[in-house]
Write a protein that holds these residues in place. Structure first.
Motif, mmCIF file in Angstrom:
data_model
loop_
_atom_site.group_PDB
_atom_site.id
_atom_site.type_symbol
_atom_site.label_atom_id
_atom_site.label_comp_id
_atom_site.label_asym_id
_atom_site.label_seq_id
_atom_site.Cartn_x
_atom_site.Cartn_y
_atom_site.Cartn_z
ATOM 1 N N ASP A 348 0.829 -1.204 0.000
ATOM 2 C CA ASP A 348 0.000 0.000 0.000
ATOM 3 C C ASP A 348 0.866 1.257 0.000
ATOM 4 O OD1 ASP A 348 -2.679 1.325 0.352
ATOM 5 O OD2 ASP A 348 -1.770 1.977 2.226
ATOM 6 N N VAL A 351 2.690 1.691 -3.505
ATOM 7 C CA VAL A 351 1.755 2.044 -4.573
ATOM 8 C C VAL A 351 1.268 3.477 -4.407
ATOM 9 C CG1 VAL A 351 -0.507 1.538 -5.575
ATOM 10 C CG2 VAL A 351 1.040 -0.326 -4.992
ATOM 11 N N VAL A 358 -4.169 0.558 -4.275
ATOM 12 C CA VAL A 358 -4.344 -0.883 -4.282
ATOM 13 C C VAL A 358 -5.574 -1.212 -3.447
ATOM 14 C CG1 VAL A 358 -2.732 -1.174 -2.340
ATOM 15 C CG2 VAL A 358 -3.300 -3.137 -3.783
ATOM 16 N N PHE A 370 -6.392 -8.819 -5.760
ATOM 17 C CA PHE A 370 -5.773 -7.547 -5.396
ATOM 18 C C PHE A 370 -5.501 -6.781 -6.689
ATOM 19 C CE2 PHE A 370 -5.076 -9.961 -1.595
ATOM 20 C CZ PHE A 370 -5.057 -9.026 -0.572
ATOM 21 N N THR A 371 -5.991 -5.544 -6.747
ATOM 22 C CA THR A 371 -5.820 -4.719 -7.940
ATOM 23 C C THR A 371 -4.948 -3.514 -7.611
ATOM 24 O OG1 THR A 371 -7.989 -5.363 -8.807
ATOM 25 C CG2 THR A 371 -6.994 -3.361 -9.706
ATOM 26 N N VAL A 372 -3.888 -3.353 -8.373
ATOM 27 C CA VAL A 372 -3.007 -2.188 -8.263
ATOM 28 C C VAL A 372 -3.280 -1.287 -9.459
ATOM 29 C CG1 VAL A 372 -0.620 -1.372 -8.289
ATOM 30 C CG2 VAL A 372 -1.212 -3.458 -7.027
#
Length: 526
Positions: A348, A351, A358, A370-372
């Motif tokens: 976190d 990003v 995220v 999990f999406t970044v």
């Protein structure tokens, strides 16, 4: 003036004014008949509407509560019943889903109205949408937590990293002097490994608090994924299938390649741990557009074009309470001793420091995704991933070493001398100035700690350069880059070496700074 002498005109104008007021403050008026349990809600009129306020009627209070999320219905019902019993005003907050499926927070305030005999007969109140306030409160709590962790990380980083520099150097020197079959060799290796883990823990704290030193460059995220694929297959094990689905024509991003690899590794290891009996891990990329409403769901994220990296597993899934805490530092669902609780917090921090976000989508038994999201950069030259470096070379130049901690000074001096450099060691800025003045030969580089008693590193470098204009500078510090910059100690053209470091890292940085000076000098002569 408007003629409002007719009662119907006056009533209409009153309704219009009330409707406009409700629209402006985002408020809904409601009334409940306690005898029949019917509920009437004055729905907000559409903007510019001139008609009377429309009324929506519910058969009973239970029907009214149907719009409330199931987890909050009992709370609202109990607050209402207690208000009727006591004959008092009450306030309760609850959640609903709007037409697009997004969660909204509502605050309901009501008053019990008695009849002539004093028996409660009606309940009148208002409902206000407080979603924005909740979002601001969440952001404030996160910012406060970030500040606390940042102070903690910055406070321990300097002394802790100094100690780790000495421990790491001493153990490496000891290991190199021992025969391969020496009984103590394994103990030395264990100490080295523990020191590296301790250093990584400090860096994770700095990453969470967004104080890492980032070196962003234009990257193709597909290449980053491809470069770590082999390593991922090794660490995932044979019982986890790895599927790679990379979007063609992916937009570039501006990010630190090393930190992105760390993000990928942390998310992949987290997914592996969620699949104790094996499963499938899918890494995918795509270009996405985040609209204003979707962006509002994520703190500090603006609408726009992003590159998405998704890490999907078929594991045990994560329940809602855990999802709310999943990126908090030291939160972990693993057994004691099996995790620090900093892996996802580090993700976190990295990003967000890179301008992205995220988030997780999951349910128990349904796996997790999990999406970044990272902002798309302008298409242009993409940095090539560097090939692995060969043997680190030393040199014959003269280095002025300035470090106030005697054990660190001795360890760094030994690293430099083992690399072939001539070292002039000084304990502080005044000692360094005196040493430089007394030294008749060339000084090619000053390697100085950032924080020392008396004169700052920046001032020291300026004073040294007044007599030696071509002097190159390399700063070393156990503090975060944020703390170093805040102290104003960055001198022009000075590079930063973060502690703890070992001989190879030190020699590489020293060589890079000196070689850069040679290239600059040569191009200047041309």
């Amino acid at each position: 003036m408007t003629d409002s002498s007719h009662p119907t005109d006056a009533a209409r104008q009153c309704d219009e004014r009330l409707g406009l007021a409700l629209e402006l403050v985002g408020m809904v008026v409601w009334e409940r008949d306690l005898r029949t349990d019917r509920v009437q809600v004055a729905a907000r009129p559409s903007a510019g509407a001139a008609a009377s306020i429309p009324m929506v009627e519910f058969e009973d209070f239970t029907a009214f509560l149907a719009a409330v999320l199931p987890a909050d219905r009992e709370k609202v019902a109990q607050a209402s019943a207690e208000a009727v019993r006591r004959g008092e005003e009450f306030t309760v907050e609850y959640r609903i889903l709007d037409a697009e499926g997004a969660t909204r927070f509502q605050r309901l305030h009501g008053r019990v109205i008695p009849d002539a005999a004093g028996t409660p007969c009606r309940m009148i109140g208002v409902t206000l949408d407080v979603t924005e306030r909740h979002q601001l409160d969440t952001q404030l709590r996160h910012a406060q937590k970030l500040e606390v962790v940042g102070r903690l990380a910055g406070g321990i980083a300097h002394d802790f990293n100094n100690l780790l520099t000495v421990i790491g150097a001493a153990t490496q020197f000891a290991r190199e002097t021992l025969p391969s079959d020496a009984p103590a060799r394994q103990e030395i290796v264990d100490i080295e490994a523990a020191a590296k883990r301790a250093g990584a823990l400090t860096q994770q704290l700095l990453a969470y608090s967004r104080q890492q030193v980032l070196r962003p460059e234009r990257l193709d995220l597909n290449r980053v994924v491809a470069n770590v694929e082999r390593m991922l297959r090794r660490v995932l094990g044979e019982d986890v299938a790895l599927v790679i689905a990379l979007a063609p024509d992916l937009a570039p991003v501006d990010a630190d390649v090393g930190q992105l690899e760390q993000v990928l590794m942390n998310l992949a290891l987290n997914a592996r741990d969620a699949m104790p009996n094996g499963g499938t891990l899918t890494l995918s990329t795509e270009n996405v557009t985040l609209h204003a409403r979707a962006a509002a769901a994520h703190e500090g994220v603006a609408a726009g074009a992003y590159v998405a990296l998704r890490v999907r597993d078929t594991g045990v899934g994560i329940d809602a309470p855990a999802q709310a805490l999943i990126f908090e530092p030291f939160f972990t669902t693993k057994a004691p001793g099996e995790g620090t609780g900093l892996g996802l917090a580090t993700v976190d921090g990295i990003v967000r420091q890179s301008g992205g976000v995220v988030y997780v989508e999951s349910a128990p038994g349904a796996g997790s995704t999990f999406t970044v999201l990272l902002p798309q950069a302008a298409r242009g030259d993409v940095a090539e991933q560097p090939a692995p470096t060969g043997t680190i070379t030393g040199g014959r130049e003269t280095v002025l070493l300035v470090e106030d901690e005697a054990p660190v000074r001795a360890a760094v001096r030994r690293m430099l001398e083992r690399g072939g450099y001539r070292v002039l060691a000084a304990r502080d800025a005044q000692d360094a100035l005196a040493t430089a003045e007394q030294h008749a030969g060339a000084i090619d580089l000053v390697l100085t700690d950032v924080v020392m008693p008396g004169v700052s590193a920046g001032s020291l470098i300026e004073r040294l350069r007044s007599a030696r204009p071509r002097l190159r500078a390399l700063l070393m510090s156990g503090y975060s880059a944020h703390a170093v910059a805040a102290r104003g100690t960055f001198a022009e053209g000075a590079a930063l070496l973060a502690k703890p470091f070992g001989p190879e890292t030190l020699l590489r940085h020293v060589r890079d700074v000196l070689d850069d000076a040679s290239r600059t000098s040569s191009s200047g002569r041309r």
